[in-house]
Design a protein around this motif. Structure first.
Motif, PDB file in Angstrom:
ATOM      1  N   ARG A   1      -2.528  -2.908  -8.492  1.00  0.00           N
ATOM      2  CA  ARG A   1      -1.633  -2.277  -7.521  1.00  0.00           C
ATOM      3  C   ARG A   1      -0.597  -3.245  -6.967  1.00  0.00           C
ATOM      4  NH1 ARG A   1      -5.318  -1.635  -3.834  1.00  0.00           N
ATOM      5  NH2 ARG A   1      -3.923  -0.764  -2.301  1.00  0.00           N
ATOM      6  N   LYS A   2      -1.009  -4.451  -6.651  1.00  0.00           N
ATOM      7  CA  LYS A   2      -0.079  -5.425  -6.082  1.00  0.00           C
ATOM      8  C   LYS A   2       1.005  -5.804  -7.094  1.00  0.00           C
ATOM      9  CE  LYS A   2      -0.031  -9.883  -3.720  1.00  0.00           C
ATOM     10  NZ  LYS A   2      -0.850 -10.996  -3.238  1.00  0.00           N
TER      11      LYS A   2
ATOM     12  N   SER B   1       6.456  -1.572  -1.541  1.00  0.00           N
ATOM     13  CA  SER B   1       5.220  -2.050  -0.928  1.00  0.00           C
ATOM     14  C   SER B   1       4.008  -1.433  -1.639  1.00  0.00           C
ATOM     15  CB  SER B   1       5.182  -1.662   0.553  1.00  0.00           C
ATOM     16  OG  SER B   1       5.045  -0.260   0.696  1.00  0.00           O
ATOM     17  N   VAL B   2       2.862  -2.068  -1.457  1.00  0.00           N
ATOM     18  CA  VAL B   2       1.620  -1.545  -2.034  1.00  0.00           C
ATOM     19  C   VAL B   2       1.304  -0.187  -1.407  1.00  0.00           C
ATOM     20  CG1 VAL B   2      -0.863  -1.938  -2.316  1.00  0.00           C
ATOM     21  CG2 VAL B   2       0.734  -3.840  -2.571  1.00  0.00           C
ATOM     22  N   ARG B   3       1.589  -0.026  -0.145  1.00  0.00           N
ATOM     23  CA  ARG B   3       1.344   1.253   0.528  1.00  0.00           C
ATOM     24  C   ARG B   3       2.197   2.364  -0.096  1.00  0.00           C
ATOM     25  NH1 ARG B   3       0.939   1.812   6.883  1.00  0.00           N
ATOM     26  NH2 ARG B   3      -1.031   2.850   6.607  1.00  0.00           N
ATOM     27  N   SER B   4       3.467   2.065  -0.356  1.00  0.00           N
ATOM     28  CA  SER B   4       4.332   3.051  -1.019  1.00  0.00           C
ATOM     29  C   SER B   4       3.791   3.384  -2.401  1.00  0.00           C
ATOM     30  CB  SER B   4       5.762   2.529  -1.135  1.00  0.00           C
ATOM     31  OG  SER B   4       6.349   2.400   0.130  1.00  0.00           O
TER      32      SER B   4
ATOM     33  N   ASP C   1       0.698   3.267  -3.321  1.00  0.00           N
ATOM     34  CA  ASP C   1      -0.500   4.090  -3.129  1.00  0.00           C
ATOM     35  C   ASP C   1      -0.135   5.564  -2.919  1.00  0.00           C
ATOM     36  OD1 ASP C   1      -2.226   1.967  -3.446  1.00  0.00           O
ATOM     37  OD2 ASP C   1      -2.431   1.598  -1.294  1.00  0.00           O
ATOM     38  N   TYR C   2       0.938   5.833  -2.169  1.00  0.00           N
ATOM     39  CA  TYR C   2       1.385   7.210  -1.968  1.00  0.00           C
ATOM     40  C   TYR C   2       1.845   7.821  -3.296  1.00  0.00           C
ATOM     41  CZ  TYR C   2       1.413   6.211   3.046  1.00  0.00           C
ATOM     42  OH  TYR C   2       1.054   5.870   4.324  1.00  0.00           O
TER      43      TYR C   2
ATOM     44  N   SER D   1       4.872  12.548  -2.484  1.00  0.00           N
ATOM     45  CA  SER D   1       4.043  11.539  -1.832  1.00  0.00           C
ATOM     46  C   SER D   1       3.997  11.770  -0.329  1.00  0.00           C
ATOM     47  CB  SER D   1       4.532  10.128  -2.158  1.00  0.00           C
ATOM     48  OG  SER D   1       5.849   9.922  -1.705  1.00  0.00           O
TER      49      SER D   1
ATOM     50  N   LEU E   1       0.658  12.449   1.949  1.00  0.00           N
ATOM     51  CA  LEU E   1       0.412  11.727   3.201  1.00  0.00           C
ATOM     52  C   LEU E   1       0.140  12.698   4.331  1.00  0.00           C
ATOM     53  CD1 LEU E   1       0.410   9.190   4.982  1.00  0.00           C
ATOM     54  CD2 LEU E   1       2.888   9.424   5.144  1.00  0.00           C
TER      55      LEU E   1
ATOM     56  N   SER F   1      -3.293  13.114   6.469  1.00  0.00           N
ATOM     57  CA  SER F   1      -3.282  12.962   7.929  1.00  0.00           C
ATOM     58  C   SER F   1      -3.936  14.146   8.616  1.00  0.00           C
ATOM     59  CB  SER F   1      -1.853  12.805   8.450  1.00  0.00           C
ATOM     60  OG  SER F   1      -1.279  11.643   7.942  1.00  0.00           O
TER      61      SER F   1
END
Length: 75
Positions: A9-10, A19-22, A24-25, A63, A67, A71
């Motif tokens: 992922r990184k 980013s890794v968060r983006s 992930d989405y 994405s 999210l 949530s």
């Protein structure tokens, strides 16, 4: 881009300059093809190439929907 077949992922996020968060989405929206080896999630080189060369407006909407859905389940 390197000639490797799979990226963690990184590394995948770095290849796409996000980013890794983006990432992930985007993975959660099933836009990128992934392989799982043990607990490690790996992204295929081909899906990174397709994503990098495509239009991402729909992927961003998907994405964001993932999210929002996640949530609402946590609340």
């Amino acid at each position: 881009m390197e000639s490797r077949l799979l990226y963690d992922r990184k590394e995948a996020a770095r290849q796409l300059s996000i980013s890794v968060r983006s990432l992930d989405y985007i993975i959660a929206a099933k836009v990128l093809d992934t392989r799982r080896i043990g607990r490690k999630v790996l992204v295929t080189r081909g899906s990174l190439m397709r994503y990098a060369s495509g239009n991402h407006f729909d992927a961003i909407k998907e994405s964001t929907a993932v999210l929002n859905d996640a949530s609402s389940k946590c609340a």
